[in-house]
Structure formats: C-alpha cells, structure tokens
Design a protein around this motif. Structure first.
Motif, PDB file in Angstrom:
ATOM      1  N   ARG A   1      -1.344   7.316 -15.291  1.00 42.33           N
ATOM      2  CA  ARG A   1      -2.352   7.541 -14.248  1.00 42.33           C
ATOM      3  C   ARG A   1      -1.832   7.035 -12.913  1.00 42.33           C
ATOM      4  N   GLU A   2      -2.279   7.676 -11.836  1.00 42.56           N
ATOM      5  CA  GLU A   2      -1.839   7.251 -10.509  1.00 42.56           C
ATOM      6  C   GLU A   2      -2.976   6.741  -9.653  1.00 42.56           C
ATOM      7  N   SER A   3      -2.646   5.824  -8.767  1.00 42.85           N
ATOM      8  CA  SER A   3      -3.610   5.315  -7.801  1.00 42.85           C
ATOM      9  C   SER A   3      -2.929   5.275  -6.439  1.00 42.85           C
ATOM     10  N   LEU A   4      -3.593   5.849  -5.433  1.00 41.79           N
ATOM     11  CA  LEU A   4      -2.990   5.869  -4.101  1.00 41.79           C
ATOM     12  C   LEU A   4      -3.438   4.656  -3.299  1.00 41.79           C
ATOM     13  N   VAL A   5      -2.482   4.002  -2.710  1.00 40.29           N
ATOM     14  CA  VAL A   5      -2.740   2.798  -1.931  1.00 40.29           C
ATOM     15  C   VAL A   5      -3.067   3.168  -0.488  1.00 40.29           C
ATOM     16  N   ALA A   6      -2.404   4.184   0.041  1.00 41.23           N
ATOM     17  CA  ALA A   6      -2.636   4.596   1.427  1.00 41.23           C
ATOM     18  C   ALA A   6      -2.053   5.979   1.685  1.00 41.23           C
ATOM     19  N   ILE A   7      -2.623   6.647   2.676  1.00 40.45           N
ATOM     20  CA  ILE A   7      -2.052   7.879   3.206  1.00 40.45           C
ATOM     21  C   ILE A   7      -1.562   7.548   4.611  1.00 40.45           C
ATOM     22  N   MET A   8      -0.285   7.787   4.871  1.00 41.36           N
ATOM     23  CA  MET A   8       0.261   7.450   6.180  1.00 41.36           C
ATOM     24  C   MET A   8       0.563   8.726   6.964  1.00 41.36           C
ATOM     25  N   GLY A   9       0.279   8.697   8.263  1.00 40.59           N
ATOM     26  CA  GLY A   9       0.454   9.883   9.098  1.00 40.59           C
ATOM     27  C   GLY A   9       1.400   9.644  10.260  1.00 40.59           C
ATOM     28  N   PRO A  10       1.546  10.654  11.120  1.00 45.49           N
ATOM     29  CA  PRO A  10       2.485  10.605  12.251  1.00 45.49           C
ATOM     30  C   PRO A  10       2.324   9.338  13.091  1.00 45.49           C
ATOM     31  N   GLY A  11       3.430   8.721  13.455  1.00 44.97           N
ATOM     32  CA  GLY A  11       3.405   7.529  14.291  1.00 44.97           C
ATOM     33  C   GLY A  11       3.317   6.240  13.492  1.00 44.97           C
ATOM     34  N   GLU A  12       2.943   6.353  12.212  1.00 41.64           N
ATOM     35  CA  GLU A  12       2.798   5.152  11.408  1.00 41.64           C
ATOM     36  C   GLU A  12       4.116   4.815  10.705  1.00 41.64           C
ATOM     37  N   LEU A  13       4.216   3.573  10.285  1.00 42.60           N
ATOM     38  CA  LEU A  13       5.431   3.187   9.570  1.00 42.60           C
ATOM     39  C   LEU A  13       5.095   2.614   8.211  1.00 42.60           C
ATOM     40  N   PHE A  14       6.029   2.678   7.298  1.00 43.90           N
ATOM     41  CA  PHE A  14       5.823   2.145   5.951  1.00 43.90           C
ATOM     42  C   PHE A  14       7.169   1.747   5.352  1.00 43.90           C
ATOM     43  N   GLY A  15       7.089   1.021   4.242  1.00 40.76           N
ATOM     44  CA  GLY A  15       8.309   0.608   3.567  1.00 40.76           C
ATOM     45  C   GLY A  15       8.883  -0.656   4.169  1.00 40.76           C
ATOM     46  N   GLU A  16       8.091  -1.330   4.991  1.00 40.32           N
ATOM     47  CA  GLU A  16       8.603  -2.517   5.659  1.00 40.32           C
ATOM     48  C   GLU A  16       8.461  -3.754   4.784  1.00 40.32           C
ATOM     49  N   MET A  17       7.583  -3.696   3.787  1.00 38.27           N
ATOM     50  CA  MET A  17       7.339  -4.885   2.994  1.00 38.27           C
ATOM     51  C   MET A  17       8.596  -5.340   2.253  1.00 38.27           C
ATOM     52  N   ALA A  18       9.330  -4.386   1.737  1.00 36.12           N
ATOM     53  CA  ALA A  18      10.541  -4.728   0.983  1.00 36.12           C
ATOM     54  C   ALA A  18      11.540  -5.481   1.852  1.00 36.12           C
ATOM     55  N   LEU A  19      11.376  -5.383   3.151  1.00 39.11           N
ATOM     56  CA  LEU A  19      12.322  -6.045   4.049  1.00 39.11           C
ATOM     57  C   LEU A  19      12.005  -7.524   4.206  1.00 39.11           C
ATOM     58  N   PHE A  20      10.747  -7.812   4.502  1.00 35.60           N
ATOM     59  CA  PHE A  20      10.389  -9.209   4.784  1.00 35.60           C
ATOM     60  C   PHE A  20      10.283 -10.001   3.504  1.00 35.60           C
ATOM     61  N   ASP A  21       9.816  -9.331   2.465  1.00 37.88           N
ATOM     62  CA  ASP A  21       9.652  -9.979   1.173  1.00 37.88           C
ATOM     63  C   ASP A  21      10.578  -9.241   0.228  1.00 37.88           C
ATOM     64  N   PRO A  22      11.812  -9.716   0.094  1.00 35.75           N
ATOM     65  CA  PRO A  22      12.829  -8.920  -0.589  1.00 35.75           C
ATOM     66  C   PRO A  22      12.544  -8.786  -2.086  1.00 35.75           C
ATOM     67  N   SER A  23      11.840  -7.736  -2.412  1.00 39.29           N
ATOM     68  CA  SER A  23      11.552  -7.404  -3.804  1.00 39.29           C
ATOM     69  C   SER A  23      11.661  -5.895  -3.900  1.00 39.29           C
ATOM     70  N   PRO A  24      11.669  -5.365  -5.123  1.00 42.02           N
ATOM     71  CA  PRO A  24      11.718  -3.907  -5.261  1.00 42.02           C
ATOM     72  C   PRO A  24      10.485  -3.268  -4.616  1.00 42.02           C
ATOM     73  N   ARG A  25      10.557  -1.989  -4.353  1.00 42.22           N
ATOM     74  CA  ARG A  25       9.416  -1.250  -3.826  1.00 42.22           C
ATOM     75  C   ARG A  25       8.185  -1.459  -4.707  1.00 42.22           C
ATOM     76  N   SER A  26       7.067  -1.777  -4.097  1.00 40.79           N
ATOM     77  CA  SER A  26       5.857  -2.002  -4.889  1.00 40.79           C
ATOM     78  C   SER A  26       5.057  -0.721  -5.060  1.00 40.79           C
ATOM     79  N   THR A  27       5.409   0.313  -4.297  1.00 44.37           N
ATOM     80  CA  THR A  27       4.758   1.609  -4.465  1.00 44.37           C
ATOM     81  C   THR A  27       5.818   2.702  -4.392  1.00 44.37           C
ATOM     82  N   SER A  28       5.431   3.889  -4.811  1.00 44.34           N
ATOM     83  CA  SER A  28       6.269   5.052  -4.575  1.00 44.34           C
ATOM     84  C   SER A  28       5.795   5.721  -3.291  1.00 44.34           C
ATOM     85  N   ALA A  29       6.664   6.526  -2.683  1.00 43.60           N
ATOM     86  CA  ALA A  29       6.310   7.254  -1.466  1.00 43.60           C
ATOM     87  C   ALA A  29       6.624   8.726  -1.655  1.00 43.60           C
ATOM     88  N   THR A  30       5.592   9.556  -1.544  1.00 43.89           N
ATOM     89  CA  THR A  30       5.751  10.985  -1.788  1.00 43.89           C
ATOM     90  C   THR A  30       5.114  11.783  -0.660  1.00 43.89           C
TER      91      THR A  30
END
Lengths: 225, 225
Positions: free
Chosen positions: A66-95
């Motif tokens: 089963r899937e659960s969506l955490v957020a929908i991101m649109g133009p101008g927004e940024l994502f994937g920054e968490m893995a940088l500050f808190d060095p762990s594997p991606r906590s979500t997928s991005a599609t």
DNA sequence: TCAGGTACGTTAGGTCGCTCACACACGGGT
DNA sequence: ACCCGTGTGTGAGCGACCTAACGTACCTGA
C-alpha cells in the motif's frame, strides 16, 4: 534550462547575479514523464531538486505494498533536502505526477553556496519549518477529520497552490488520479470517490479529467473544519 | 542552572568555551510543574527552548476540544524553534508532562550565536530534518497500522529515548497517562487500554504507574510493523 | 482520615470507512 | 476500428474503533 523559476525562488533571492550564475553551472537538468520515479525509499541520496515545471509526489510504501503520499510538490518548490542535512537514506520515494522538469543540485555544491551566502541557510530553515508545520497539520487532520473533511481540505490546499481562476470558479488541475488523491488523504479510493460525488451533488465542485473546479469555496471551507 | 545537558547538546558542540559562555548568559531558566502550559497554539513566539530535565508534550486542540499530541520532547532536545524561522504564531501548545526545567533562548540571541558560528545553523537544519522525518513516519503509521501496532511503535520509540535497562527488561518511565498515550497515537483511551492489556496478557510488557517495562522487545517490534 | 478528583479497566452498541465485487467510460496503441 | 488497460462510479457486507456508560483503585489535600 529555464532558470526563471529558480531566479524567483526565495531560496536564492539573496544571491547576487554572479553567485546565482555560478550556481546554475552546477545544476543538472532532469526530465521525467508521468509515472517515472526519480528515487525510491531507502536509496542513498546526495542531491536536492528544484521543480521547474510539473509535479512530484513524495510517498512511502508499506511492506504490503500500500502507498501513502506525504506531499505533492509543484513548480518553484524543492525536495530531497532532508537526506543532506540528516545523512540517512531517502525516507520517501519521488515520482512524477505529470511531465516534469527538475534541476538537481549536489550536496557539495549546495554547501559551497551556503558558505558564500549564509542567507541561503536561513531560507532553508524556513522551508523546512514550513514543511514541518504542514505535516503536523496533516497529522492532526488525520485524527480529527473524517474522510470528506480531509478531501475538502486537500482540494483547498491544492487550489491554493495550483488553482487558477476560471469562469465559474477555481480550476485546480491537480493531475492526480482518485487513487492518488486517496493515498494523499489516507483513505480508500472508493471512499474518496463517494466524498467527491457528494460534493458534486451539492454543487460545491465540478469534476474534470484529473482536475476539479471549485464552485463554492465557502461551503467547501466550512466542510473542511 | 545546570548547563551540562546543554554543553553536551549537538547543537552547541561546535561552540568554543567562550562562545558557549556568552550563550549561557542569554538563557532564561523556566520551571514547570506537571500540567502547566508554557505556550498555547496561536500565541506569538520569539523563543526556543531546551529541555534540561523533564518532558514536554507538544499538542494541537481541535475546535471541539479533542487533543492530539504531535511529539513528546525530553532532556537535551529543543522545541519552539519553528516560530523563529517561519514567523507565524505557535502551531502547537507546549505543556509539561512532568516536573520540567527549561532554558529559553530569544530569537535575537540565537541569531547572534549563528552569526558567530555557522555550524549551529547546520545543526539546526539537521534537527529540523530529523523531526520532519519522524513526523512523516508517524503520518504513514497512522494510515498503515492499526491501534495496537501504533501503540507498540510508540512504546518502542519511548523506550529508545527514555528507556533504562532493568532487571527483567527495559523500564520506560514515560510519565504519560493512558489518555495522553492515546492522544499521541491518535486513538481513544479505551482502545489503547485494550491494546496494552493484550500486550500484558501476552507477556510482552508489564504496566507500572505512568511507566511500562518492556519484557519481550522482539515480539513488540514484530507487532509494530 | 475522609472526600473527591483523577486515572484505570471493562462492557455494550453504533458507525465510518474498509474490502470485495462488478459495470462502465475513456483513450492510446496495433 | 477494435481492444485492453487504466481510471471512475456504486453497492453490499463486515470489522475495527469510537462513544457512552459504568465500577474501581488511587492519590492528594483539607
């Protein structure tokens, strides 16, 4: 690459033209078609991404699929920054939810930018704080509201971010299937469909292909509380 | 004021003794007894807080009075920083779960610290990213897991953060009433009580006054998936 | 020491939303 | 033009969890 969106992004507002120019040198362009995945939960990640156009869904998959969506991101927004500050594997997928163009920036390059202009990290803090706020909000909604309420809230949120005025209301071209909308509000597709049908029935919204027109903003807001 | 906890906090790890000394000058000590509230949802906020000892619950209240807890914060952790980076009213209330001692720091003073040592903002970014990760996790759990599963997960999380080895297991002196535990996992007190009773029945845990002893960590982990 | 508030334990009944099942509508590819 | 896959609409049945309603065990303060 179309850098207009980036130049207008608050994150880089404090950069002078030279610094911004240097930054764009480091960006990698990525194009995705609907349904293709940029990264999976658990992947290592050393890049953050800006959305130039299109939409990305960030989601988690349960062991049973089963899937659960955490957020929908649109133009101008940024994502994937968490893995940088808190060095762990991606906590979500991005599609990609639709045809999407991204600009990727490697962690090391972001660090360089931050060193040059500390305002950028203040902007990052703000972006993260805002995201945290929104997520806390969703968390509370999930406990307090029933499914129709959550659907109403989701529509209003999407309208806020992607809505455009139309002749008879606000056109929200969310690009989501009802299945995805259901995953976003934490409910089954069937229940979401019924909630939408009820809203249509009452004349609050009109359905279009992967879009909604909000006809009665007030009532919808009322229902979302 | 007992500054040992602060000196050990990762946020200030990068400060030299002089900078740290200057910082402690700016701190305000706050003492709270169980149940007293530091700030309410909607209040303006210009301070962040460190927990020296005790525990704080961060929660939201629905229009109808029901409460939902966003997080339980313990010694060494900080909270209330969101209102600083994203200048909006407090998005949650903060109430002491037990006798609690805090150190408050005004926004302006934090800014001064950041200017002197930029590493602090990197630490702040990390702290926020971690919090966001945790919250996303909770969000997914709320959708994927049933109440017993969420209770198991909450106990394991509390054990991780506040647990101490005991003769026959891990003593988790969480200090929460079952009502509060229920608000934390997004369920009714009755259902949480039943879940706990079931775990006791199976010999996985033992209940004490505002505490739990985890007897079978493996099984509990199994149940939390 | 007693009273009253607070927390815990347990029951019975109702209901929201889930799963399962199926029918239809659309659209893109061969 | 015709499939066939994907998405949408709708109903029946069931189950997890909520609400409501108690009784009991504490603890605390007068």
């Amino acid at each position: 690459m179309d850098i207009d969106v980036l130049r207008r992004a608050p994150l880089f507002a404090s950069l002078d033209d030279q610094a911004f120019g240097a930054l764009t040198e480091e960006l990698t362009e990525v194009d995705l078609s609907r349904g293709s995945t940029l990264f999976h939960e658990g992947d290592p990640g050393d890049q953050l991404y800006f959305i130039i156009s299109g939409k990305i869904k960030l989601g988690r998959t349960a062991p049973d699929g089963r899937e659960s969506l955490v957020a929908i991101m649109g133009p101008g927004e940024l994502f994937g920054e968490m893995a940088l500050f808190d060095p762990s594997p991606r906590s979500t997928s991005a599609t990609a939810v639709s045809e999407t163009r991204l600009a990727g920036l490697k962690h090391e390059n972001l660090k360089k930018v931050i060193e040059r202009s500390p305002d950028v990290s203040a902007q990052l803090l703000q972006a993260l704080a805002r995201r945290l706020r929104r997520t806390n909000e969703s968390l509370a909604d999930l406990v307090f509201s029933d499914v129709p309420g959550r659907v109403a809230k989701a529509l209003l949120d999407l309208a806020d971010r992607f809505g455009r005025p139309a002749t008879d209301g606000i056109l929200v071209a969310h690009e989501l299937t009802q299945e995805e909308l259901a995953q976003l509000v934490g409910a089954s597709r069937e229940t979401v469909n019924k909630a939408l049908a009820e809203f249509v029935q009452r004349g609050w919204i009109r359905l279009e292909a992967r879009a909604v027109v909000i006809l009665d903003l007030q009532r919808l807001k009322q229902r979302s509380r």
